[in-house]
Design an enzyme around this catalytic site. Structure first.
Site, mmCIF file in Angstrom:
data_model
loop_
_atom_site.group_PDB
_atom_site.id
_atom_site.type_symbol
_atom_site.label_atom_id
_atom_site.label_comp_id
_atom_site.label_asym_id
_atom_site.label_seq_id
_atom_site.Cartn_x
_atom_site.Cartn_y
_atom_site.Cartn_z
ATOM 1 N N GLU A 67 7.321 39.012 -10.253
ATOM 2 C CA GLU A 67 6.596 38.235 -9.246
ATOM 3 C C GLU A 67 6.208 36.852 -9.760
ATOM 4 O OE1 GLU A 67 5.960 39.139 -6.036
ATOM 5 O OE2 GLU A 67 7.193 40.910 -6.427
ATOM 6 N N GLU A 89 2.306 30.607 -6.026
ATOM 7 C CA GLU A 89 3.644 30.343 -5.506
ATOM 8 C C GLU A 89 3.945 28.854 -5.623
ATOM 9 O OE1 GLU A 89 5.376 33.086 -2.253
ATOM 10 O OE2 GLU A 89 3.335 32.589 -1.639
#
Length: 245
Positions: A67, A89
């Site tokens: 991730e 992100e």
């Protein structure tokens, strides 16, 4: 194993092993924060014998490494040494990830619920549930997941330990506590690391053949299991699994 939480995990993965596993991690993700967060979840890494406990640690760090990966095939020490590089992100992938019609978890004005932390916690409903479980107002303060390393690890541990029906918890799967239903078996969901990938991102990655993301998740897991000297087990991929929905 006992139920001493972080202290117990510290006897299974010390600072040296943590550094070897997460060789090129961002300095935000500290060993002390990982151990401190584990104290909130006494069953994490402490369910079953040493082999099962270490396998759970390997699985957790592997999935969260994917991730947050900054790895690439030609990277120094190989792509599977570059987990835990990103805290948030990046670039064009960043979005609000809000469900404005979800009355139970109303979005706070001006707040964005994109991926943060080891599990890349996303969506207002996940921030709401995690915050309630941890006693932290993450709906109004989502940036805590990217600025407080203990809270960051705690949100990832919360996601790992908490079933969200029809999905079991990642913890129950890796420790052998989950028994698939007949429907699960009919849809290819059998005990193993692949079901954890299905829990985390099955809608995008599972049932699609040899998906590159699935391969990446497995690569991290195989490396970490080797370092911790445990077997990976069966059913590592989810190529033939239907997502939980």
């Amino acid at each position: 194993m006992g139920s001493s939480g972080g202290a117990g995990i510290g006897s299974l993965i010390n600072q040296t092993l943590f550094n070897e596993i997460l060789k090129h991690r961002n300095e935000f993700y500290t060993y002390d924060a990982f151990i401190a967060a584990a104290k909130s979840f006494p069953r994490f890494g402490m369910t079953g014998d040493d082999h099962i406990c270490k396998k759970e640690i390997a699985a957790f760090l592997a999935q969260t490494s994917h991730e947050t990966t900054g790895g690439w095939s030609e990277g120094p020490d190989g792509r599977y040494t570059w987990g835990y590089r990103f805290i948030e992100e990046q670039g064009d992938r960043v979005g609000p990830y809000e469900w404005p019609n979800n009355a139970q978890w109303p979005c706070a004005a001006g707040k964005r619920y994109y991926g943060r932390g080891p599990i890349q916690l996303s969506h207002n409903y996940n921030y709401g549930q995690a915050g309630r479980a941890l006693g932290v107002d993450l709906l109004n303060n989502p940036d805590l997941v990217a600025t407080d390393p203990i809270i960051s690890f705690r949100t990832a541990s919360w996601y790992w330990m908490t079933p969200q029906p029809p999905k079991p918890s990642c913890h129950d799967v890796i420790t052998g506590k989950w028994t698939p239903t007949n429907a699960d078996r009919a849809e290819g969901r059998l005990p193993g690391y692949g079901v954890i990938t299905n829990i985390i991102n099955g809608g995008l990655e599972c049932g699609k053949g040899n998906d590159a993301n699935v391969v990446d998740r497995i690569g991290f897991f195989e490396r970490y299991c080797k370092i911790l000297k445990v077997s990976c087990g069966d059913n590592l991929d989810c190529r033939n699994q239907k997502s939980f929905g």
